[in-house]
Design an enzyme around this catalytic site. Structure first.
Site, PDB file in Angstrom:
ATOM      1  N   GLU A  46     -30.601  20.436  -8.479  1.00  0.00           N
ATOM      2  CA  GLU A  46     -32.003  21.250  -8.598  1.00  0.00           C
ATOM      3  C   GLU A  46     -31.711  22.709  -8.311  1.00  0.00           C
ATOM      4  OE1 GLU A  46     -35.306  19.073  -7.423  1.00  0.00           O
ATOM      5  OE2 GLU A  46     -34.540  17.385  -8.369  1.00  0.00           O
ATOM      6  N   GLU A  58     -32.235   9.633 -13.226  1.00  0.00           N
ATOM      7  CA  GLU A  58     -33.286   9.330 -12.571  1.00  0.00           C
ATOM      8  C   GLU A  58     -34.429   8.860 -13.551  1.00  0.00           C
ATOM      9  OE1 GLU A  58     -34.484  12.467  -9.689  1.00  0.00           O
ATOM     10  OE2 GLU A  58     -32.414  12.640  -9.056  1.00  0.00           O
TER      11      GLU A  58
HETATM   12  O1  G3I Z   1     -39.222   8.071   5.750  1.00  0.00           O
HETATM   13  C1  G3I Z   1     -40.592   8.662   5.728  1.00  0.00           C
HETATM   14  C2  G3I Z   1     -41.381   7.619   6.653  1.00  0.00           C
HETATM   15  O2  G3I Z   1     -40.962   7.556   7.980  1.00  0.00           O
HETATM   16  C3  G3I Z   1     -42.706   8.368   6.635  1.00  0.00           C
HETATM   17  O3  G3I Z   1     -43.817   7.563   7.555  1.00  0.00           O
HETATM   18  C4  G3I Z   1     -43.444   8.528   5.435  1.00  0.00           C
HETATM   19  C5  G3I Z   1     -44.717   9.425   5.341  1.00  0.00           C
HETATM   20  O4  G3I Z   1     -44.511  10.600   5.807  1.00  0.00           O
HETATM   21  O5  G3I Z   1     -42.353   9.496   4.841  1.00  0.00           O
HETATM   22  C6  G3I Z   1     -41.147   8.847   4.399  1.00  0.00           C
HETATM   23  O6  G3I Z   1     -40.299   9.778   3.833  1.00  0.00           O
HETATM   24  C7  G3I Z   1     -40.644  10.098   2.591  1.00  0.00           C
HETATM   25  C8  G3I Z   1     -39.399   9.412   1.648  1.00  0.00           C
HETATM   26  O7  G3I Z   1     -39.692   9.803   0.223  1.00  0.00           O
HETATM   27  C9  G3I Z   1     -39.077   8.014   1.733  1.00  0.00           C
HETATM   28  O8  G3I Z   1     -40.341   7.410   1.260  1.00  0.00           O
HETATM   29  C10 G3I Z   1     -40.753  11.515   2.337  1.00  0.00           C
HETATM   30  O9  G3I Z   1     -41.950  11.806   2.998  1.00  0.00           O
HETATM   31  C11 G3I Z   1     -40.993  11.980   0.777  1.00  0.00           C
HETATM   32  O10 G3I Z   1     -40.893  13.118   0.643  1.00  0.00           O
HETATM   33  C12 G3I Z   1     -39.793  11.186   0.112  1.00  0.00           C
HETATM   34  O11 G3I Z   1     -40.105  11.524  -1.275  1.00  0.00           O
HETATM   35  C13 G3I Z   1     -38.999  11.377  -1.921  1.00  0.00           C
HETATM   36  C14 G3I Z   1     -38.451  12.760  -2.743  1.00  0.00           C
HETATM   37  O12 G3I Z   1     -37.710  12.682  -3.757  1.00  0.00           O
HETATM   38  C15 G3I Z   1     -38.506  13.847  -1.623  1.00  0.00           C
HETATM   39  O13 G3I Z   1     -37.348  13.484  -1.034  1.00  0.00           O
HETATM   40  C16 G3I Z   1     -38.988  10.318  -3.231  1.00  0.00           C
HETATM   41  O14 G3I Z   1     -39.207   8.963  -2.478  1.00  0.00           O
HETATM   42  C17 G3I Z   1     -37.670  10.177  -4.198  1.00  0.00           C
HETATM   43  O15 G3I Z   1     -38.205   9.292  -5.242  1.00  0.00           O
HETATM   44  C18 G3I Z   1     -37.649  11.708  -4.679  1.00  0.00           C
HETATM   45  O16 G3I Z   1     -36.546  11.696  -5.306  1.00  0.00           O
HETATM   46  C19 G3I Z   1     -36.202  13.215  -6.068  1.00  0.00           C
HETATM   47  C20 G3I Z   1     -34.570  13.057  -6.207  1.00  0.00           C
HETATM   48  O17 G3I Z   1     -34.069  12.843  -5.012  1.00  0.00           O
HETATM   49  C21 G3I Z   1     -34.325  14.410  -6.815  1.00  0.00           C
HETATM   50  N1  G3I Z   1     -34.814  14.430  -8.078  1.00  0.00           N
HETATM   51  C22 G3I Z   1     -36.448  14.450  -8.085  1.00  0.00           C
HETATM   52  C23 G3I Z   1     -36.741  12.935  -7.557  1.00  0.00           C
HETATM   53  C24 G3I Z   1     -38.409  13.241  -7.669  1.00  0.00           C
HETATM   54  O18 G3I Z   1     -39.011  13.874  -6.573  1.00  0.00           O
END
Ligand code: G3I
Length: 373
Positions: free
Chosen positions: A160, A265
């Protein structure tokens, strides 16, 4: 003497029984149906990798032959502090893929989002110099790719970095290093594992501006002799967007560059998008409201059909370009795992993937299997 024949008969019957059990429902699965076309993958989350959802892992083993790390290989997860690498979850991810003979994709080495918090700043909290950030990128990429050399077969090297209009995203990487950060990332990854496939990955890849920007980027890397093997079209779709013809036009454009095209994805949300003109104040549009979460207790038959038709429509396109597409990866195993339940509006119930919250394949999956034949 007669006991001899009885024994032979019993052995024959038991052999017949063992071979004649009706084929398991997974006997004809997506991975089997598409094995001569492209990988069928899914994203694994940390809960699954750490043993929190054995049923999901059974679905993965039976139906998919490729996996990608949803979160455990992101900078924020792997690099809690300068000089510190957290390997536990990424190691489990790679070990699972190897144990099940799967194509393993690492996601993602360089991304403006979920980057390590400390990556861009010095001890005083000021931006680090170009040289320091390049060194931090090199250390990160060399260390991670080297650890999984020969095991992770493909890397989303940069994720991205291009805006919808085709311009470079003005991320901290861009601001501090300049547009060369992309070339450097691919160079570092190739240095660490000369045999790994290297990809550029992005969303909204159907948009004309993005398409032009990505084509320009790939051509630039190719002109500089930098290895890039493929382009990932993320494929976060809705029932009514994007226009599949625009998606196809982009697929053609990336394939025309000699790129392996991957749908990296894939998910299809059935929920109202806050970007449709709801007329509400934008902050309200992104707050949870019953009106934007209509299927809490299950989809209607009409919406189920729309979802099925949309998946069938896109899989027909993937089959049409199976010579150019090397992988179609769903962004999650079951509907309960999907990030679409929480984005862009938290707390909703979506049905974006192929397997329901009951771990069963949705009825249209058999149609996706049939169309591969
Ligand atoms: O692991 C922590 C946990 O310890 C904590 O309690 C919880 C609440 O704060 O957060 C957890 O981390 C979260 C993580 O997902 C795991 O669930 C992050 O806050 C959250 O931001 C993260 O979201 C991910 C997002 O990317 C940002 O990294 C989504 O699961 C994931 O599906 C999404 O995937 C992205 C791709 O990597 C790139 N393309 C877009 C796609 C969708 O945004």
């Amino acid at each position: 003497m007669k006991y001899k024949y009885i024994t032979i008969l019993m052995v024959a019957v038991s052999l017949w029984m063992s071979c004649s059990t009706s084929p398991s429902p997974e006997a004809t699965t997506l991975k089997d149906a598409y094995k001569d076309k492209f990988y069928i993958g899914t994203a694994l989350n940390v809960n699954q990798l750490m043993g929190g959802d054995a049923k999901a892992m059974d679905v993965v083993k039976n139906n998919f032959n490729a996996i990608v790390a949803e979160n455990c290989m992101k900078g924020e997860e792997m690099r809690p502090a300068d000089g510190v690498f957290f390997w536990d979850e990424a190691d489990k991810f790679v070990e699972f893929g190897e144990a099940n003979n799967m194509f393993i994709t690492g996601h993602t080495l360089i991304w403006h989002s979920q980057a390590p918090k400390w990556f861009f700043t010095d001890a005083e909290g000021n931006d680090v110099s170009r040289e320091v950030l390049i060194e931090r990128m090199r250390t990160h990429i060399h260390t991670v790719v080297t650890r999984y050399k020969g095991r992770v077969k493909g890397w989303d090297v940069v994720n991205e970095a291009i805006e919808d209009d085709g311009s470079f995203r003005k991320s901290k990487y861009y601001q501090i290093v300049g547009e060369d950060f992309i070339k450097l990332a691919f160079q570092f990854a190739h240095e660490a594992d000369p045999d790994a496939e290297l990809y550029y990955n992005d969303y909204s890849m159907d948009k004309e501006g993005k398409r032009s920007g990505v084509v320009r980027l790939v051509k630039s890397l190719q002109a500089d002799g930098i290895r890039i093997d493929g382009v990932g079209m993320q494929g976060h779709l809705g029932l009514n967007h994007p226009d599949i013809n625009a998606f196809e036009k982009s697929l053609q454009a990336y394939a025309a560059l000699g790129m392996k095209v991957m749908i990296t994805e894939l998910d299809i949300s059935v929920l109202p998008s806050p970007w449709e003109n709801t007329g509400a104040e934008i902050s309200k549009r992104f707050e949870y409201r019953e009106a934007v979460d209509p299927y809490k207790n299950g989809m209607t038959a009409e919406v189920e059909k729309k979802l099925a038709d949309r998946y069938i429509q896109f899989f027909k396109l993937f089959n049409k370009y199976s010579d150019n597409i090397t992988r179609v990866t769903l962004w999650g195993v079951t509907d309960g795992d999907s990030w679409r339940n929480g984005w862009p509006i938290p707390g909703r119930t979506d049905y974006a993937l192929l397997f329901g919250r009951d771990y069963q394949a949705k009825p249209f999956v058999k149609d996706l299997i049939e169309m591969a034949k």
